[in-house]
Write a protein that holds these residues in place. Structure first.
Motif, PDB file in Angstrom:
ATOM      1  N   THR A  27       0.831  -1.200   0.000  1.00  0.00           N
ATOM      2  CA  THR A  27       0.000   0.000   0.000  1.00  0.00           C
ATOM      3  C   THR A  27       0.867   1.252   0.000  1.00  0.00           C
ATOM      4  OG1 THR A  27      -1.719  -1.188   1.217  1.00  0.00           O
ATOM      5  CG2 THR A  27      -1.840   1.231   1.198  1.00  0.00           C
ATOM      6  N   TRP A  28       1.865   1.289   0.891  1.00  0.00           N
ATOM      7  CA  TRP A  28       2.802   2.405   0.915  1.00  0.00           C
ATOM      8  C   TRP A  28       4.087   1.966   1.606  1.00  0.00           C
ATOM      9  CZ3 TRP A  28       4.287   3.870   5.816  1.00  0.00           C
ATOM     10  CH2 TRP A  28       3.394   3.620   6.866  1.00  0.00           C
ATOM     11  N   GLY A  29       5.131   2.735   1.395  1.00  0.00           N
ATOM     12  CA  GLY A  29       6.414   2.475   2.033  1.00  0.00           C
ATOM     13  C   GLY A  29       7.173   3.774   2.183  1.00  0.00           C
ATOM     14  N   THR A  30       7.961   3.888   3.245  1.00  0.00           N
ATOM     15  CA  THR A  30       8.699   5.121   3.488  1.00  0.00           C
ATOM     16  C   THR A  30       9.960   4.839   4.294  1.00  0.00           C
ATOM     17  OG1 THR A  30       8.588   7.339   4.476  1.00  0.00           O
ATOM     18  CG2 THR A  30       7.407   5.605   5.615  1.00  0.00           C
ATOM     19  N   TYR A  31      10.964   5.668   4.103  1.00  0.00           N
ATOM     20  CA  TYR A  31      12.121   5.644   4.990  1.00  0.00           C
ATOM     21  C   TYR A  31      11.746   6.359   6.282  1.00  0.00           C
ATOM     22  CZ  TYR A  31      14.839   4.288   0.876  1.00  0.00           C
ATOM     23  OH  TYR A  31      15.313   3.631  -0.225  1.00  0.00           O
ATOM     24  N   ILE A  32      12.439   6.044   7.376  1.00  0.00           N
ATOM     25  CA  ILE A  32      12.150   6.658   8.668  1.00  0.00           C
ATOM     26  C   ILE A  32      13.431   7.241   9.247  1.00  0.00           C
ATOM     27  CG2 ILE A  32      11.378   6.267  11.040  1.00  0.00           C
ATOM     28  CD1 ILE A  32       9.558   4.109  10.067  1.00  0.00           C
ATOM     29  N   GLY A  33      13.417   8.539   9.511  1.00  0.00           N
ATOM     30  CA  GLY A  33      14.474   9.184  10.264  1.00  0.00           C
ATOM     31  C   GLY A  33      15.784   9.390   9.548  1.00  0.00           C
ATOM     32  N   PRO A  34      16.754   9.948  10.269  1.00  0.00           N
ATOM     33  CA  PRO A  34      18.070  10.232   9.703  1.00  0.00           C
ATOM     34  C   PRO A  34      18.916   8.974   9.568  1.00  0.00           C
ATOM     35  CG  PRO A  34      18.033  10.785  12.022  1.00  0.00           C
ATOM     36  CD  PRO A  34      16.632  10.392  11.674  1.00  0.00           C
ATOM     37  N   ALA A  35      20.089   9.128   8.978  1.00  0.00           N
ATOM     38  CA  ALA A  35      21.026   8.016   8.889  1.00  0.00           C
ATOM     39  C   ALA A  35      21.381   7.543  10.292  1.00  0.00           C
ATOM     40  CB  ALA A  35      22.284   8.458   8.148  1.00  0.00           C
ATOM     41  N   GLY A  36      21.437   6.229  10.477  1.00  0.00           N
ATOM     42  CA  GLY A  36      21.740   5.672  11.792  1.00  0.00           C
ATOM     43  C   GLY A  36      20.519   5.286  12.594  1.00  0.00           C
ATOM     44  N   THR A  37      19.313   5.413  12.011  1.00  0.00           N
ATOM     45  CA  THR A  37      18.088   5.057  12.712  1.00  0.00           C
ATOM     46  C   THR A  37      17.911   3.548  12.737  1.00  0.00           C
ATOM     47  OG1 THR A  37      17.022   7.124  12.046  1.00  0.00           O
ATOM     48  CG2 THR A  37      15.579   5.341  12.781  1.00  0.00           C
TER      49      THR A  37
END
Length: 261
Positions: A27-37
């Motif tokens: 349905t949907w997809g996203t990255y979360i947060g800054p590098a190192g999360t």
């Protein structure tokens, strides 16, 4: 040999039926947060859905001195700035059911208040407050631990709010640090996993492991024990047991049983 060839086509048909039944559409997809999360590094309730199917996440961000405060600020909607002096910061927030960001903020790993730490099927919200020292006010009378443990430097306070945000009760947890995993059953009971140094007056009779297991680390210090506890809808203890594991990442209630990972 003849019977084997009769069975083989049936197995082949069942195999393809199984594969076909497990097809999914994203349905949907996203990255979360800054590098190192790292969503799993906090060893807590790093993924929760509330009654409106909003996606709540709790994660840990490893600090990279090559990045500026401005870089980290682009991933939050409110709250304090990223603390570059710390090895890591908590990063928490929520998405709506279509993947849109509702909120996101950083928190000090030694002092934080997670108001939306967990949710039950009745619409109640559970919060988790942690401070390294100084939290000593009484919690709600009749709950599991209305007062913090005197020998615990780290204080953990667990609370329950109604669907309208009214505080129903709050209790301290007998933890030696803030690593907590929580889940609930349809009746409103709460299941908690944590680590404790409490060796006496803790477990209840007839549970899986009643006695504290004394194990020393290489520096001759007694290591904390993992525990599993059940609280009723009013925050009172139903049962508590020690558990022979150093880390627990997940606890689930299903069909009358508790599953611990």
């Amino acid at each position: 040999m003849k019977s084997i060839f009769k069975i083989f086509p049936l197995l082949l048909i069942l195999f393809f039926l199984k594969v076909e039944g497990q097809e999914y559409d994203r349905t949907w997809g996203t990255y979360i947060g800054p590098a190192g999360t790292d969503l799993g590094h906090s060893h807590m309730n790093y993924f929760q859905l509330d009654a409106n199917e909003n996606f709540h996440f709790y994660s840990n961000v490893k600090t990279n001195s090559s990045y500026s405060t401005a870089y980290y600020s682009q991933f939050v909607t409110a709250g304090p700035a990223y603390d570059l002096s710390q090895f890591s910061n908590f990063y928490m927030g929520s998405f709506n059911s279509t993947g849109g960001l509702i909120s996101a903020q950083y928190a000090d790993i030694f002092n934080y208040n997670q108001q939306h730490f967990s949710f039950d099927s009745l619409g109640n919200t559970y919060g988790l407050q942690f401070v390294n020292a100084g939290m000593s006010a009484p919690a709600t009378a009749g709950t599991w631990f209305p007062m913090p443990e005197a020998n615990e430097a780290d204080k953990v306070l667990f609370s329950k709010q109604s669907p309208t945000g009214t505080l129903l009760w709050k209790t301290y947890l007998p933890n030696d640090h803030a690593r907590v995993v929580v889940n609930h059953d349809p009746a409103g009971n709460t299941y908690i996993v944590g680590n404790t140094n409490k060796q006496a007056g803790f477990s209840t009779p007839g549970v899986f492991q009643e006695n504290y297991e004394v194990i020393y680390d290489p520096n001759s210090n007694i290591q904390p024990n993992t525990y599993v506890a059940k609280l009723d809808a009013n925050g009172s203890l139903v049962w508590a047991t020690y558990f022979p594991a150093s880390l627990v990442y997940s606890i689930k209630f299903h069909n009358g049983f508790i599953f611990v990972g």
